[in-house]
Motif scaffolding. Structure first.
Motif, PDB file in Angstrom:
ATOM      1  N   LEU A 105       0.826  -1.213   0.000  1.00  0.00           N
ATOM      2  CA  LEU A 105       0.000   0.000   0.000  1.00  0.00           C
ATOM      3  C   LEU A 105       0.860   1.262   0.000  1.00  0.00           C
ATOM      4  O   LEU A 105       0.471   2.284  -0.571  1.00  0.00           O
ATOM      5  CB  LEU A 105      -0.941   0.017   1.198  1.00  0.00           C
ATOM      6  CG  LEU A 105      -2.226  -0.784   1.062  1.00  0.00           C
ATOM      7  CD1 LEU A 105      -3.042  -0.685   2.334  1.00  0.00           C
ATOM      8  CD2 LEU A 105      -3.041  -0.337  -0.123  1.00  0.00           C
ATOM      9  N   GLY A 108       1.533   2.055  -3.368  1.00  0.00           N
ATOM     10  CA  GLY A 108       0.337   2.627  -3.977  1.00  0.00           C
ATOM     11  C   GLY A 108       0.131   4.079  -3.590  1.00  0.00           C
ATOM     12  O   GLY A 108      -0.303   4.900  -4.409  1.00  0.00           O
ATOM     13  N   VAL A 109       0.438   4.408  -2.341  1.00  0.00           N
ATOM     14  CA  VAL A 109       0.336   5.804  -1.897  1.00  0.00           C
ATOM     15  C   VAL A 109       1.360   6.651  -2.647  1.00  0.00           C
ATOM     16  O   VAL A 109       1.054   7.760  -3.101  1.00  0.00           O
ATOM     17  CB  VAL A 109       0.537   5.907  -0.361  1.00  0.00           C
ATOM     18  CG1 VAL A 109       0.711   7.354   0.067  1.00  0.00           C
ATOM     19  CG2 VAL A 109      -0.626   5.261   0.369  1.00  0.00           C
ATOM     20  N   HIS A 110       2.548   6.137  -2.799  1.00  0.00           N
ATOM     21  CA  HIS A 110       3.604   6.871  -3.502  1.00  0.00           C
ATOM     22  C   HIS A 110       3.202   7.161  -4.953  1.00  0.00           C
ATOM     23  O   HIS A 110       3.504   8.221  -5.484  1.00  0.00           O
ATOM     24  CB  HIS A 110       4.902   6.068  -3.448  1.00  0.00           C
ATOM     25  CG  HIS A 110       6.071   6.761  -4.046  1.00  0.00           C
ATOM     26  ND1 HIS A 110       6.645   7.891  -3.486  1.00  0.00           N
ATOM     27  CD2 HIS A 110       6.777   6.509  -5.173  1.00  0.00           C
ATOM     28  CE1 HIS A 110       7.652   8.289  -4.233  1.00  0.00           C
ATOM     29  NE2 HIS A 110       7.747   7.470  -5.273  1.00  0.00           N
ATOM     30  N   ARG A 111       2.498   6.213  -5.568  1.00  0.00           N
ATOM     31  CA  ARG A 111       2.063   6.387  -6.961  1.00  0.00           C
ATOM     32  C   ARG A 111       0.749   7.161  -7.066  1.00  0.00           C
ATOM     33  O   ARG A 111       0.300   7.467  -8.160  1.00  0.00           O
ATOM     34  CB  ARG A 111       1.882   5.019  -7.632  1.00  0.00           C
ATOM     35  CG  ARG A 111       3.084   4.140  -7.613  1.00  0.00           C
ATOM     36  CD  ARG A 111       3.948   4.245  -8.793  1.00  0.00           C
ATOM     37  NE  ARG A 111       3.214   3.998 -10.014  1.00  0.00           N
ATOM     38  CZ  ARG A 111       3.548   4.517 -11.162  1.00  0.00           C
ATOM     39  NH1 ARG A 111       4.590   5.282 -11.249  1.00  0.00           N
ATOM     40  NH2 ARG A 111       2.849   4.281 -12.238  1.00  0.00           N
ATOM     41  N   GLY A 112       0.099   7.425  -5.912  1.00  0.00           N
ATOM     42  CA  GLY A 112      -1.154   8.160  -5.933  1.00  0.00           C
ATOM     43  C   GLY A 112      -2.383   7.283  -6.109  1.00  0.00           C
ATOM     44  O   GLY A 112      -3.481   7.790  -6.347  1.00  0.00           O
ATOM     45  N   SER A 113      -2.225   5.972  -5.986  1.00  0.00           N
ATOM     46  CA  SER A 113      -3.350   5.053  -6.169  1.00  0.00           C
ATOM     47  C   SER A 113      -4.193   4.873  -4.922  1.00  0.00           C
ATOM     48  O   SER A 113      -5.347   4.450  -5.017  1.00  0.00           O
ATOM     49  CB  SER A 113      -2.833   3.677  -6.608  1.00  0.00           C
ATOM     50  OG  SER A 113      -2.083   3.784  -7.784  1.00  0.00           O
ATOM     51  N   PHE A 114      -3.621   5.118  -3.744  1.00  0.00           N
ATOM     52  CA  PHE A 114      -4.325   4.948  -2.483  1.00  0.00           C
ATOM     53  C   PHE A 114      -4.140   6.196  -1.629  1.00  0.00           C
ATOM     54  O   PHE A 114      -3.109   6.858  -1.703  1.00  0.00           O
ATOM     55  CB  PHE A 114      -3.779   3.742  -1.694  1.00  0.00           C
ATOM     56  CG  PHE A 114      -3.989   2.429  -2.370  1.00  0.00           C
ATOM     57  CD1 PHE A 114      -5.237   1.817  -2.369  1.00  0.00           C
ATOM     58  CD2 PHE A 114      -2.939   1.788  -3.009  1.00  0.00           C
ATOM     59  CE1 PHE A 114      -5.424   0.596  -2.989  1.00  0.00           C
ATOM     60  CE2 PHE A 114      -3.120   0.576  -3.641  1.00  0.00           C
ATOM     61  CZ  PHE A 114      -4.377  -0.027  -3.634  1.00  0.00           C
ATOM     62  N   HIS A 119      -2.502   3.655   4.298  1.00  0.00           N
ATOM     63  CA  HIS A 119      -1.146   3.201   4.613  1.00  0.00           C
ATOM     64  C   HIS A 119      -0.857   3.382   6.106  1.00  0.00           C
ATOM     65  O   HIS A 119      -0.254   2.519   6.738  1.00  0.00           O
ATOM     66  CB  HIS A 119      -0.155   3.988   3.759  1.00  0.00           C
ATOM     67  CG  HIS A 119       1.270   3.565   3.892  1.00  0.00           C
ATOM     68  ND1 HIS A 119       1.691   2.263   3.785  1.00  0.00           N
ATOM     69  CD2 HIS A 119       2.387   4.298   4.114  1.00  0.00           C
ATOM     70  CE1 HIS A 119       2.994   2.213   3.936  1.00  0.00           C
ATOM     71  NE2 HIS A 119       3.449   3.433   4.154  1.00  0.00           N
TER      72      HIS A 119
END
Length: 157
Positions: A105, A108-114, A119
């Motif tokens: 996750l 995913g946060v780093h990529r902006g998905s979550f 996280h």
């Protein structure tokens, strides 16, 4: 060996805390490198310690079972070995799963998905499951040490 594995679990818990603090201090997009490096190290140590603890109980259980063959309380000894594994394996697997989900996750946060809160929540859950695993594993290892002393002690002439 048991103390080293428990120490690594404690190190994982400390790693989760340190990684979380570095994540809160990081400026998005600019200073996330330290957070990622700490997270990677923490995940590796957590996965290693929890999987090695499971192998520890598999190995010591097999050795104790072999040495306990034919003793009067063999059934009780085998029951204790099963009880240790029944307690330790799920705790270790939940800790592994929580740490892996948190790490994934985070990507995913780093990529902006979550959203970042997901996280954060999984990081808290990871710390909880690692702490829970530590508690269960420490109790099981202490009890297992009694069986190891009884059946696996080398007699020195």
């Amino acid at each position: 060996m048991a103390n080293a594995l428990l120490f690594l679990t404690m190190l994982s818990i400390g790693g989760i805390v340190a990684t979380s603090l570095s994540g809160f201090r990081a400026i998005p997009g600019a200073s996330t490198g330290m957070h990622i490096i700490l997270a990677l190290g923490t995940v590796l140590i957590a996965l290693f310690s929890q999987s090695m603890i499971m192998f520890f109980f598999i190995g010591t259980g097999k050795e104790i079972r072999t040495k306990a063959k034919g003793v009067a309380d063999e059934r009780e000894v085998l029951g204790r070995i099963r009880a240790y594994r029944a307690a330790v394996f799920p705790a270790a697997m939940w800790a592994i799963l929580a740490v892996m989900v948190t790490f994934i996750l985070g990507g995913g946060v780093h990529r902006g998905s979550f959203p970042p809160w997901m996280h954060t929540v999984t990081a808290v859950i990871s710390a909880y499951y690692l702490g829970r695993a530590y508690w269960i594993e420490a109790k099981a290892m202490n009890s297992n040490a009694e069986l190891m002393d009884r059946f696996l002690r080398e007699e020195i002439p």
